[in-house]
Design an enzyme around this catalytic site. Structure first.
Site, PDB file in Angstrom:
ATOM      1  N   GLU A 336       0.829  -1.214   0.000  1.00  0.00           N
ATOM      2  CA  GLU A 336       0.000   0.000   0.000  1.00  0.00           C
ATOM      3  C   GLU A 336       0.860   1.259   0.000  1.00  0.00           C
ATOM      4  O   GLU A 336       0.645   2.204   0.768  1.00  0.00           O
ATOM      5  CB  GLU A 336      -0.995  -0.048   1.165  1.00  0.00           C
ATOM      6  CG  GLU A 336      -1.951  -1.225   1.008  1.00  0.00           C
ATOM      7  CD  GLU A 336      -2.932  -1.409   2.153  1.00  0.00           C
ATOM      8  OE1 GLU A 336      -2.812  -0.684   3.156  1.00  0.00           O
ATOM      9  OE2 GLU A 336      -3.810  -2.276   2.046  1.00  0.00           O
ATOM     10  N   GLU A 442      -6.237  -9.806  -3.192  1.00  0.00           N
ATOM     11  CA  GLU A 442      -6.934  -9.868  -1.906  1.00  0.00           C
ATOM     12  C   GLU A 442      -8.437  -9.680  -2.114  1.00  0.00           C
ATOM     13  O   GLU A 442      -9.071  -8.839  -1.482  1.00  0.00           O
ATOM     14  CB  GLU A 442      -6.406  -8.795  -0.946  1.00  0.00           C
ATOM     15  CG  GLU A 442      -4.915  -8.844  -0.688  1.00  0.00           C
ATOM     16  CD  GLU A 442      -4.442  -7.778   0.295  1.00  0.00           C
ATOM     17  OE1 GLU A 442      -5.299  -7.188   0.990  1.00  0.00           O
ATOM     18  OE2 GLU A 442      -3.224  -7.531   0.361  1.00  0.00           O
TER      19      GLU A 442
END
Length: 566
Positions: A336, A442
């Site tokens: 991220e 994910e």
């Protein structure tokens, strides 16, 4: 008696009906390319007819200009973000719209978004970081909630720049056409036609011989996150290994798990999970070396002064990457890294790029991934639009010493809003133009109305896209926050039923039985993967032969002969 079996891999010949254009340009060009689909429903898409069809929105003034032989439209004198050029259109509720345009700004660079105003509100179709002196392609898409009049325009929060627009396109597709694109891509990407002939040792064909294909393993990586509960729960193990060929550990490889106390590393749980995965031929994605979100650092890390933090980062990097060198298919390196910048704020703006380069020097054969959310989930999040993702990719590659090794793109795919499939597809198109490996890493869908329907839509779109190379679900047992597949007793919940249905449809549990023709031939269309084939004599079930073979995604025909004795 012997059976001679001839396998011939045939080429798939595609069919088209209003084909979708999966191409995208990520280069800033001197002149824009032609509009996709000749502009679709947009009038005067290349501005060859002056300002016909175009009007000003807000307080902007619009001009028709020409440069280097190219005609375009300009929004100038802008005081508000939505002071722009616009065109009125009519949109239908059940259609899916792919949107594209070529954008330039008058100075510097600025983010420019494509917006559609409907009676229900604003729909964001995508964004680009536009530059001056060259044209950039914005590719996106959207759907609308009701049929009716609408207005498409382009906005930028930087009101100091003029917005230049050319080669605009808005192409509608029906639901049936969209599904047809997916089916066509599945045929081309995941399947091959196989021609089999069964003959005896004297060359005589076996007419009406029974042939059964059983797929033992799919070539397409489809998996699910796992947690430490799998180590001591046989039911969990059986459920998982019967379905998935790739996994990601939810927490067990993360820094806060392996070194919760400074200087005391413990990899025992991660090692045991990796050993379990290896025993069952399940590939493992490394997740993660670092997480750039300040909230998810080991408790002792945030208070470290920069020199000590730098030493701790280097120790962690060397420790975990060296330990699992060559054992992982991918590594999420700085997780991220678009939304967060903990490491950069402490160690300098090049901190993440240096980590990628150092990780490659330790483990040069494992693909290192950027892993981020909202690149395909939400067109309103300007932080992780494809253009920003590619900008970060260039930043890492621009670090001193980069030699061309691959960097993968991980798309987390946490959907907290209904999926915008045209935006999802277009964003993947744009990211794929980088040549990087693309995975959905994910996947989950928030518990909301139509959750099951939306999950199926996301998985079908990803599986069929020509550039998605693997999918991992984010729904570990007992830790499934947004979406659960099974209950406490490993019985399917509705989302689990969807996954099992798609696994069967995509050949992961494929079993097919058919008979040969008068010349001993049988033609079948099979998904890529490893198969066991059982051939049974037409007159005696006791006369059988077993053969193993593999169908790969490699182009070109192949011809193999197998002889089995009965």
């Amino acid at each position: 008696m012997s059976i001679l079996v001839l396998f011939i891999i045939l080429q798939f010949s595609g069919f088209e009906a209003l084909p979708y254009d999966y191409t995208a340009s990520i280069e800033c060009l001197e002149n824009p390319q032609k509009p996709l689909y000749n502009g679709g429903i947009i009038k005067n898409p290349e501005l060859n007819d002056g300002l016909e069809g175009w009007t000003a929105i807000g307080d902007a003034k619009i001009q028709h200009r020409e440069s280097r032989g190219n005609k375009f439209i300009v929004a100038c004198n802008r005081n508000q973000p939505n002071d722009s050029v616009s065109q009125k259109i009519y949109m239908r509720k059940n259609n899916l719209y792919t949107l594209s345009a070529w954008i330039q700004v008058s100075q510097g660079n600025a983010a420019v978004s494509a917006v559609v105003k409907t009676r229900e509100g604003l729909k964001y179709g995508g964004a680009i970081v536009a530059e001056s002196n060259c044209w950039s392609m914005l590719k996106g898409g959207l759907t609308v909630d009701t049929s009716g009049p609408a207005e498409v325009y382009f906005e930028s929060n930087d009101t100091s720049v003029e917005i230049w627009v050319d080669s605009i396109s808005l192409q509608p597709f029906t639901q049936k056409q969209w599904r047809l694109h997916q089916e066509q891509c599945v045929e081309k990407k995941h399947k091959k036609r196989v021609l089999i002939q069964a003959i005896d040792g004297r060359g005589n064909p076996w007419q009406n011989a029974s042939i059964t294909f059983e797929q033992k393993r799919s070539n397409f990586p489809f998996g699910c996150a796992m947690n430490k509960h799998i180590l001591d729960n046989t039911a969990y193990q059986n459920w998982f290994t019967s379905r998935f060929t790739v996994t990601t550990f939810v927490n067990e490889m993360k820094w806060y798990s392996t070194e919760s106390v400074q200087g005391k590393e413990d990899y025992s749980i991660a090692d045991a999970m990796l050993n379990f995965a290896n025993q069952h031929k399940i590939a493992v994605r490394g997740h993660n070396v670092f997480w750039d979100d300040p909230k998810y650092q080991p408790s002792w890390v945030p208070s470290l002064p920069p020199d000590q933090l730098n030493s701790a980062v280097q120790k962690r990097l060397n420790s975990v990457v060296s330990r699992y060198k060559g054992q992982l298919v991918d590594w999420d390196v700085v997780n991220e890294n678009l939304h967060f910048s903990f490491l950069e704020s402490k160690l300098g703006k090049d901190a993440s790029a240096k980590i990628y380069h150092d990780a490659h020097n330790i483990d040069g054969k494992t693909t290192l991934f950027l892993n981020e959310f909202n690149a395909i989930e939400d067109s309103r999040d300007g932080v992780s639009i494809p253009a920003k993702y590619l900008e970060k990719l260039r930043e890492i590659k621009g670090y001193a010493g980069y030699t061309g090794w691959p960097i993968g793109i991980g798309l987390e795919a946490h959907f907290s809003v209904p999926p915008n499939l045209p935006y999802m597809r277009s964003s993947i198109d744009t990211l794929a133009a980088s040549g990087s490996s693309l995975w959905l890493t994910e996947v989950d869908v928030k518990n909301m109305p139509n959750q099951v329907k939306y999950l199926e839509q996301v998985l079908r779109e990803a599986h069929s896209h020509p550039h998605i190379q693997g999918i991992v679900l984010w729904t570990p047992w007992k830790e499934c926050e947004a979406m659960c597949l099974i209950d406490e007793n490993f019985k399917n919940l509705p989302c689990g039923d969807v996954v099992d249905k798609l696994l069967q449809e995509w050949g992961f549990t494929q079993s097919l039985e058919a008979t040969t023709d008068s010349n001993g031939f049988l033609e079948a269309t099979l998904f890529h993967g490893d198969y066991q084939v059982k051939i049974t004599h037409p007159l005696s079930n006791s006369l059988t032969s077993l053969h193993n073979f593999r169908i790969t995604s490699l182009r070109g025909s192949s011809r193999n002969q197998f002889t089995g004795f009965i």
